[in-house]
Design an enzyme around this catalytic site. Structure first.
Site, mmCIF file in Angstrom:
data_model
loop_
_atom_site.group_PDB
_atom_site.id
_atom_site.type_symbol
_atom_site.label_atom_id
_atom_site.label_comp_id
_atom_site.label_asym_id
_atom_site.label_seq_id
_atom_site.Cartn_x
_atom_site.Cartn_y
_atom_site.Cartn_z
ATOM 1 N N MET A 15 0.838 -1.210 0.000
ATOM 2 C CA MET A 15 0.000 0.000 0.000
ATOM 3 C C MET A 15 0.871 1.257 0.000
ATOM 4 O O MET A 15 0.382 2.361 0.260
ATOM 5 C CB MET A 15 -0.927 -0.008 1.214
ATOM 6 C CG MET A 15 -1.888 -1.189 1.187
ATOM 7 S SD MET A 15 -3.312 -0.967 2.239
ATOM 8 C CE MET A 15 -2.549 -0.755 3.834
ATOM 9 N N GLY A 16 2.167 1.094 -0.269
ATOM 10 C CA GLY A 16 3.055 2.249 -0.359
ATOM 11 C C GLY A 16 3.629 2.667 0.977
ATOM 12 O O GLY A 16 3.522 1.940 1.967
ATOM 13 N N HIS A 72 9.102 0.798 3.382
ATOM 14 C CA HIS A 72 10.183 0.782 4.374
ATOM 15 C C HIS A 72 10.948 -0.521 4.204
ATOM 16 O O HIS A 72 10.654 -1.307 3.281
ATOM 17 C CB HIS A 72 9.603 0.946 5.791
ATOM 18 C CG HIS A 72 8.478 -0.007 6.085
ATOM 19 N ND1 HIS A 72 8.654 -1.374 6.161
ATOM 20 C CD2 HIS A 72 7.150 0.206 6.289
ATOM 21 C CE1 HIS A 72 7.496 -1.953 6.422
ATOM 22 N NE2 HIS A 72 6.556 -1.015 6.497
ATOM 23 N N HIS A 86 9.029 -3.829 3.558
ATOM 24 C CA HIS A 86 8.703 -4.046 2.143
ATOM 25 C C HIS A 86 9.976 -4.387 1.368
ATOM 26 O O HIS A 86 9.952 -5.214 0.457
ATOM 27 C CB HIS A 86 8.096 -2.782 1.525
ATOM 28 C CG HIS A 86 6.851 -2.286 2.195
ATOM 29 N ND1 HIS A 86 6.819 -1.153 2.965
ATOM 30 C CD2 HIS A 86 5.578 -2.770 2.199
ATOM 31 C CE1 HIS A 86 5.597 -0.945 3.405
ATOM 32 N NE2 HIS A 86 4.821 -1.915 2.971
ATOM 33 N N GLN A 122 -10.479 -2.279 1.650
ATOM 34 C CA GLN A 122 -10.051 -3.037 2.826
ATOM 35 C C GLN A 122 -10.010 -2.172 4.086
ATOM 36 O O GLN A 122 -9.600 -2.627 5.147
ATOM 37 C CB GLN A 122 -8.710 -3.737 2.577
ATOM 38 C CG GLN A 122 -7.504 -2.814 2.528
ATOM 39 C CD GLN A 122 -6.231 -3.563 2.175
ATOM 40 O OE1 GLN A 122 -6.066 -4.042 1.057
ATOM 41 N NE2 GLN A 122 -5.319 -3.681 3.126
ATOM 42 N N ASP A 137 1.883 -9.570 8.757
ATOM 43 C CA ASP A 137 0.425 -9.684 8.609
ATOM 44 C C ASP A 137 0.100 -11.174 8.507
ATOM 45 O O ASP A 137 -0.178 -11.697 7.429
ATOM 46 C CB ASP A 137 -0.016 -8.914 7.366
ATOM 47 C CG ASP A 137 0.331 -7.441 7.478
ATOM 48 O OD1 ASP A 137 -0.524 -6.661 7.899
ATOM 49 O OD2 ASP A 137 1.478 -7.066 7.174
ATOM 50 N N SER A 149 6.444 -0.793 10.190
ATOM 51 C CA SER A 149 5.101 -0.627 9.634
ATOM 52 C C SER A 149 4.973 0.813 9.146
ATOM 53 O O SER A 149 5.501 1.738 9.780
ATOM 54 C CB SER A 149 4.054 -0.880 10.733
ATOM 55 O OG SER A 149 2.800 -0.369 10.332
HETATM 56 P P1 AMP Z 1 1.386 -3.016 3.450
HETATM 57 O O1 AMP Z 1 1.979 -1.987 2.550
HETATM 58 O O2 AMP Z 1 1.391 -2.641 4.901
HETATM 59 O O3 AMP Z 1 0.069 -3.548 2.961
HETATM 60 O O4 AMP Z 1 2.377 -4.255 3.381
HETATM 61 C C1 AMP Z 1 2.712 -4.844 2.138
HETATM 62 C C2 AMP Z 1 3.434 -6.127 2.400
HETATM 63 O O5 AMP Z 1 4.618 -5.873 3.151
HETATM 64 C C3 AMP Z 1 2.610 -7.134 3.207
HETATM 65 O O6 AMP Z 1 2.832 -8.439 2.680
HETATM 66 C C4 AMP Z 1 3.178 -6.995 4.590
HETATM 67 O O7 AMP Z 1 3.054 -8.168 5.376
HETATM 68 C C5 AMP Z 1 4.636 -6.718 4.273
HETATM 69 N N1 AMP Z 1 5.288 -6.065 5.413
HETATM 70 C C6 AMP Z 1 4.930 -4.896 5.998
HETATM 71 N N2 AMP Z 1 5.716 -4.644 7.067
HETATM 72 C C7 AMP Z 1 6.569 -5.695 7.171
HETATM 73 C C8 AMP Z 1 7.623 -6.039 8.074
HETATM 74 N N3 AMP Z 1 7.957 -5.260 9.106
HETATM 75 N N4 AMP Z 1 8.281 -7.192 7.862
HETATM 76 C C9 AMP Z 1 7.951 -8.003 6.825
HETATM 77 N N5 AMP Z 1 6.985 -7.737 5.939
HETATM 78 C C10 AMP Z 1 6.298 -6.597 6.109
#
Ligand code: AMP
Length: 283
Positions: A30-31, A34, A37, A61, A151, A186
């Protein structure tokens, strides 16, 4: 690194590469990227000929009272970051591109597991996730897709969906990336004040304490759960849930754990207004 905004141009770009037999890796995000990602992107770049990072803040979502509007957005920086790690394309469609008729009438659901844990507090969240992930799989026709274990329920549901619906894609789980203090990275950590960020360490510290207790012989589910709850509450966090569940089916354990049980502890807690999630596997 190229930013692609339309579904058609992503398809047109990938088609000749797929015809040449190149493998495509997809990293859905979702951008506000860090290093968490980054770990997913690096895995894809290592495994696949071509890596596509999708950056899409998926409105379906998010609940009505959630943080959709204030979620951090920085597409240029995200594209530079993804490119620096070797990603080839950022797919960044608009909401109108993904949902031209408004919320889709057809959605993908796991009616059994979507109401548990995060889903109990975020109505509609997982059907929004499964629907957008299905669309991204179908649009990209990727061979591999990468998801973080941060997640945990999400990656579990996606693996289930791929199996249940015979998606021709391999799902890779990537371990949680933490900062030096232990806080799981996060995009939402940006909402935390310095004080909240310090107190939020209680989540990962509590999980580690529970794991240490388990390894030292504590097998009582409520005792192990209490260790995590106490750590959070003592640091003025608000527990949404702490559950000790089976890695294989996400069902709750109760009573006394058996040596063969495959355990993961799932947590959601608020520090200030920010909701954080984390988890730890015991074995
Ligand atoms: P999001 O942008 O928060 O939807 O995350 C995108 C992807 O990155 C998802 O598969 C998350 O589980 C993964 N992700 C986010 N934060 C972490 C983290 N600290 N460690 C590993 N994977 C992460």
């Amino acid at each position: 690194m190229q930013i692609i905004k339309s579904i058609e141009s992503l398809r047109e770009t990938l088609k000749p590469l797929q015809r040449e037999g190149k493998t495509i890796g997809l990293v859905p995000t979702m951008g506000a990227l860090h290093d968490g990602h980054g770990a997913l992107i690096k895995e894809s770049v290592k495994d696949c000929d071509v890596t596509v990072v999708s950056v899409f803040l998926n409105p379906i979502q998010f609940g009505r009272n959630e943080d959709l509007d204030k979620y951090p957005k920085r597409l240029e920086a995200d594209a530079n970051f993804a490119g620096s790690l070797g990603a080839d394309y950022v797919f960044a469609p608009s909401v109108a591109e993904m949902y031209p008729d408004g919320d889709p009438l057809t959605m993908v659901r796991n009616e059994t597991l979507e109401c548990l844990y995060c889903g109990a507090y975020r109505s509609g969240h997982f059907r929004g996730v499964l629907t957008v992930v299905s669309k991204l799989f179908l649009i990209s026709k990727a061979d591999h897709a990468y998801f973080g274990e941060k997640d945990y329920q999400q990656v579990f549901l996606i693996e289930h969906m791929v199996k249940d619906l015979n998606f021709d894609i391999k799902i890779h789980r990537v371990p949680i990336v933490r900062d030096a203090t232990g806080l799981a990275l996060s995009s939402r950590n940006e909402y935390l004040t310095d004080d909240e960020r310090k107190r939020a360490l209680a989540i990962s510290a509590g999980l580690k304490e529970a794991k240490d207790a388990y390894l030292a012989g504590e097998k009582g589910v409520s005792k192990l759960r209490d260790i995590v709850v106490k750590s959070i509450v003592l640091n003025r966090g608000q527990v949404q849930f702490v559950e000790i569940v089976n890695q294989h089916n996400l069902q709750k354990f109760s009573g006394v754990l058996k040596p063969t049980d495959k355990i993961v502890v799932l947590v959601a807690a608020f520090f200030g207004k920010t909701r954080l999630i984390d988890n730890i596997e015991f074995n």
